[in-house]
Scaffold this motif. Structure first.
Motif, mmCIF file in Angstrom:
data_model
loop_
_atom_site.group_PDB
_atom_site.id
_atom_site.type_symbol
_atom_site.label_atom_id
_atom_site.label_comp_id
_atom_site.label_asym_id
_atom_site.label_seq_id
_atom_site.Cartn_x
_atom_site.Cartn_y
_atom_site.Cartn_z
ATOM 1 N N ARG A 88 8.104 -18.998 -19.479
ATOM 2 C CA ARG A 88 7.660 -20.339 -19.090
ATOM 3 C C ARG A 88 7.882 -21.356 -20.201
ATOM 4 N N LEU A 89 7.705 -20.942 -21.454
ATOM 5 C CA LEU A 89 7.778 -21.877 -22.590
ATOM 6 C C LEU A 89 9.225 -22.134 -22.986
ATOM 7 N N ALA A 90 9.896 -22.901 -22.181
ATOM 8 C CA ALA A 90 11.302 -23.215 -22.432
ATOM 9 C C ALA A 90 11.507 -24.720 -22.288
ATOM 10 N N PRO A 91 12.516 -25.274 -22.947
ATOM 11 C CA PRO A 91 12.779 -26.711 -22.825
ATOM 12 C C PRO A 91 13.021 -27.139 -21.386
ATOM 13 N N ALA A 104 7.972 -26.878 -25.425
ATOM 14 C CA ALA A 104 8.690 -25.894 -26.222
ATOM 15 C C ALA A 104 8.830 -26.339 -27.675
ATOM 16 N N TYR A 105 8.226 -27.507 -27.999
ATOM 17 C CA TYR A 105 8.359 -28.061 -29.344
ATOM 18 C C TYR A 105 6.984 -28.424 -29.902
ATOM 19 N N ALA A 106 6.817 -28.229 -31.205
ATOM 20 C CA ALA A 106 5.546 -28.508 -31.876
ATOM 21 C C ALA A 106 5.462 -29.984 -32.236
ATOM 22 N N VAL A 107 5.255 -30.812 -31.208
ATOM 23 C CA VAL A 107 5.114 -32.251 -31.395
ATOM 24 C C VAL A 107 3.965 -32.750 -30.540
ATOM 25 N N TYR A 108 3.553 -34.004 -30.785
ATOM 26 C CA TYR A 108 2.523 -34.620 -29.958
ATOM 27 C C TYR A 108 2.986 -36.011 -29.555
ATOM 28 N N GLY A 109 2.362 -36.533 -28.502
ATOM 29 C CA GLY A 109 2.704 -37.876 -28.083
ATOM 30 C C GLY A 109 1.815 -38.340 -26.950
ATOM 31 N N PRO A 110 1.664 -39.660 -26.799
ATOM 32 C CA PRO A 110 0.826 -40.205 -25.728
ATOM 33 C C PRO A 110 1.472 -39.973 -24.359
ATOM 34 N N ASP A 111 0.746 -39.264 -23.495
ATOM 35 C CA ASP A 111 1.202 -38.962 -22.135
ATOM 36 C C ASP A 111 2.609 -38.382 -22.098
ATOM 37 N N ASN A 112 2.944 -37.603 -23.120
ATOM 38 C CA ASN A 112 4.242 -36.933 -23.166
ATOM 39 C C ASN A 112 4.060 -35.496 -22.681
ATOM 40 N N ARG A 113 4.544 -35.213 -21.491
ATOM 41 C CA ARG A 113 4.322 -33.903 -20.881
ATOM 42 C C ARG A 113 5.335 -32.852 -21.318
ATOM 43 N N GLU A 114 6.216 -33.191 -22.235
ATOM 44 C CA GLU A 114 7.061 -32.192 -22.877
ATOM 45 C C GLU A 114 6.635 -31.964 -24.323
ATOM 46 N N ALA A 115 5.561 -32.601 -24.744
ATOM 47 C CA ALA A 115 5.002 -32.370 -26.079
ATOM 48 C C ALA A 115 3.965 -31.266 -25.999
ATOM 49 N N ALA A 116 3.845 -30.484 -27.056
ATOM 50 C CA ALA A 116 2.850 -29.411 -27.066
ATOM 51 C C ALA A 116 1.439 -29.967 -26.997
ATOM 52 N N VAL A 117 1.216 -31.116 -27.624
ATOM 53 C CA VAL A 117 -0.093 -31.777 -27.585
ATOM 54 C C VAL A 117 0.096 -33.152 -26.962
ATOM 55 N N ARG A 118 -0.487 -33.327 -25.799
ATOM 56 C CA ARG A 118 -0.418 -34.637 -25.131
ATOM 57 C C ARG A 118 -1.706 -35.399 -25.384
ATOM 58 N N VAL A 119 -1.594 -36.626 -25.827
ATOM 59 C CA VAL A 119 -2.747 -37.513 -25.955
ATOM 60 C C VAL A 119 -2.925 -38.183 -24.595
ATOM 61 N N PRO A 157 -10.939 -40.378 -23.573
ATOM 62 C CA PRO A 157 -9.674 -39.808 -24.043
ATOM 63 C C PRO A 157 -9.835 -38.350 -24.438
ATOM 64 N N ASN A 158 -8.817 -37.578 -24.187
ATOM 65 C CA ASN A 158 -8.849 -36.164 -24.581
ATOM 66 C C ASN A 158 -7.449 -35.715 -24.941
ATOM 67 N N LEU A 159 -7.367 -34.547 -25.526
ATOM 68 C CA LEU A 159 -6.086 -33.942 -25.857
ATOM 69 C C LEU A 159 -5.795 -32.829 -24.871
ATOM 70 N N GLU A 160 -4.525 -32.661 -24.549
ATOM 71 C CA GLU A 160 -4.094 -31.564 -23.681
ATOM 72 C C GLU A 160 -3.146 -30.669 -24.469
ATOM 73 N N LEU A 161 -3.536 -29.414 -24.624
ATOM 74 C CA LEU A 161 -2.667 -28.423 -25.256
ATOM 75 C C LEU A 161 -1.878 -27.728 -24.147
ATOM 76 N N LYS A 162 -0.573 -27.960 -24.107
ATOM 77 C CA LYS A 162 0.233 -27.471 -22.990
ATOM 78 C C LYS A 162 0.684 -26.022 -23.141
ATOM 79 N N PRO A 163 0.999 -25.529 -24.341
ATOM 80 C CA PRO A 163 1.349 -24.106 -24.440
ATOM 81 C C PRO A 163 0.093 -23.234 -24.314
ATOM 82 N N SER A 164 -0.369 -23.057 -23.092
ATOM 83 C CA SER A 164 -1.591 -22.314 -22.783
ATOM 84 C C SER A 164 -1.458 -21.787 -21.362
#
Length: 454
Positions: free
Chosen positions: A312-315, A321-336, A346-353
């Motif tokens: 599942r964890l693929a680009p 698939a990348y260790a980055v964060y960003g506002p409402d970025n659903r391809e970032a590992a951490v979405r603000v 406001p909350n953080l979303e950890l996507k690799p889970s």
């Protein structure tokens, strides 16, 4: 309590215990499941009869220490102190008592694994999360969390060629499409009612991208309750499906050529009744993100805890698939995440889970990573506002396999120290054995085993 004829109990049970006993009798409960999650991520347990419940609430149920060295294929690994000699107790938390609507006559409680003297056992996952929550509280913080699980709904059918049974999706509806609502409607209503009966407040649901794929989210809670909720959620999704002659799976990739199932982790941090992620300037939020990013390669071994996770964890999969964060970025590992409306937080979303992870280990490790970021004031760097895969070589890639993630975990001093010697030895042994067991097998075998377990 004694079994001698005519004997009486010297002490009355405390009010919490008495309420559970009264509920069990009133609701016609005959068996009470004491549930825990093991190092393979599998929910296991034993059940007490109602006639022995008062005693078992205190004593727990005896359990071999070896079960925490069992992998998801029921293959026992050699781990010092986790062999045939030794016993712990599965001790339930009375505050988690729920009746199981999908299993008439049954109830359940989430449980700790304790030593025979009642003290915490070093291999207990739930105790690991409790310790992480306590460490956070010592710094003045409270974490609220919610898992956002996806699952695939279908039916189990034999493979025509004689291979493992297959999960055949219930429908082939499109993402968010009305037909997806209609096809799964009866199941969805039963699932909502079953979750609400257990105190899990449903927030929203919708058909997702893959065939038969559904998403239903429950409301956030303090960290320990959030992990308990996720165990109950997983059991309920599968239990309701079975009662309706269907098969549901929360496995990360139940169908190798279809969309995967995540269990994105949403987090907010509170101090003195205020959400610190909402503070102007956002230093604490930035440091927490910095901690997540710094430990993310190792964290994936715990938040995405199976061989199947890395399909599942693929680009370009919206799974990160990348260790980055960003506002409402659903391809970032951490979405603000942007707040929902004026009253939203406001909350953080950890996507690799995903739901193959043990939620107690997963969430506990996330807390330790974020707390390390706060303590060291780690700078997360600049936010990313594009798909990181469109910038080749610019952003750090997450591990591409369970073996790589386990190597990163073993090299992470903070998380290894937090896990402690027995827990980390057992977890690494179990997970490396799973990686080896699937290495020579095809995708059909791997997917079937993960569907069966999760």
């Amino acid at each position: 309590m004694t079994d001698r004829p005519g004997a009486t109990t010297l002490h009355q049970p405390d009010p919490a215990v008495r309420r559970i006993l009264e509920r069990a009798e009133l609701e016609g409960v005959e068996l009470i499941r004491f549930l825990y999650a093991d190092h393979g991520g599998v929910t296991r347990g034993k059940a007490a009869s109602r006639s022995r419940l008062a005693e078992r609430l205190t004593s727990g149920i005896g359990h071999t220490v070896a079960m925490m060295a069992m992998n998801m294929l029921d293959q026992l690994q050699e781990v010092e102190q986790l062999g045939p000699v030794g016993e712990v107790r599965i001790v339930p938390d009375p505050s988690t008592y729920v009746t199981l609507p999908y299993a008439p006559g049954a109830a359940a409680m989430l449980s700790d694994l304790r030593r025979q003297d009642g003290s915490a056992w070093e291999a207990c996952p739930r105790s690991f999360l409790k310790d992480a929550v306590a460490a956070l509280a010592a710094e003045g913080y409270l974490l609220l969390a919610a898992f956002e699980p996806e699952f695939t709904l279908g039916r189990r059918v034999p493979d025509p060629s004689g291979g493992p049974d297959r999960l055949v999706p219930l429908d082939d509806s499109l993402c968010y499409a009305g037909t997806g609502f209609d096809t799964a409607h009866d199941f969805t209503i039963k699932l909502i009612r079953a979750l609400e009966t257990q105190g899990l407040r449903v927030e929203h649901c919708h058909p997702e991208l893959g065939p038969g794929q559904q998403e239903m989210s429950v409301r956030h809670a303090p960290a320990l309750r959030a992990a308990d909720n996720h165990v109950l959620y997983r059991e309920t999704v599968r239990g309701v499906a079975m009662r309706m002659a269907m098969w549901a799976s929360l496995a990360p990739k139940p169908l190798a050529d279809q969309a995967g199932n995540g269990a994105h982790l949403h987090l907010s941090l509170w101090r003195d009744g205020a959400n610190v992620f909402a503070e102007e300037g956002g230093d604490v939020r930035a440091w927490f993100i910095g901690g997540l990013l710094a430990h993310l390669p190792a964290l994936t071994a715990l938040t995405c805890g199976s061989v199947n996770s890395f399909r599942r964890l693929a680009p370009r999969m919206w799974a990160s698939a990348y260790a980055v964060y960003g506002p409402d970025n659903r391809e970032a590992a951490v979405r603000v995440c942007s707040p929902l409306g004026e009253l939203g937080e406001p909350n953080l979303e950890l996507k690799p889970s995903d739901s193959s992870a043990n939620p107690y280990l997963s969430l506990g490790a996330v807390i330790h990573a974020g707390l390390d970021g706060i303590r060291r004031r780690l700078d997360p760097g600049e936010p990313v506002d594009v798909d990181p895969d469109t910038r080749p070589g610019r952003y750090p890639r997450l591990p591409a396999s369970l073996e790589e993630a386990l190597d990163a975990l073993e090299a992470d001093e903070v998380l290894m120290e937090a896990l402690g010697p027995l827990r980390r030895d057992a977890y690494l042994a179990v997970k490396r054995s799973e990686a080896a067991a699937f290495a020579g097998r095809d995708a059909a075998y791997e997917c079937f085993q993960h569907v069966r377990a999760f």
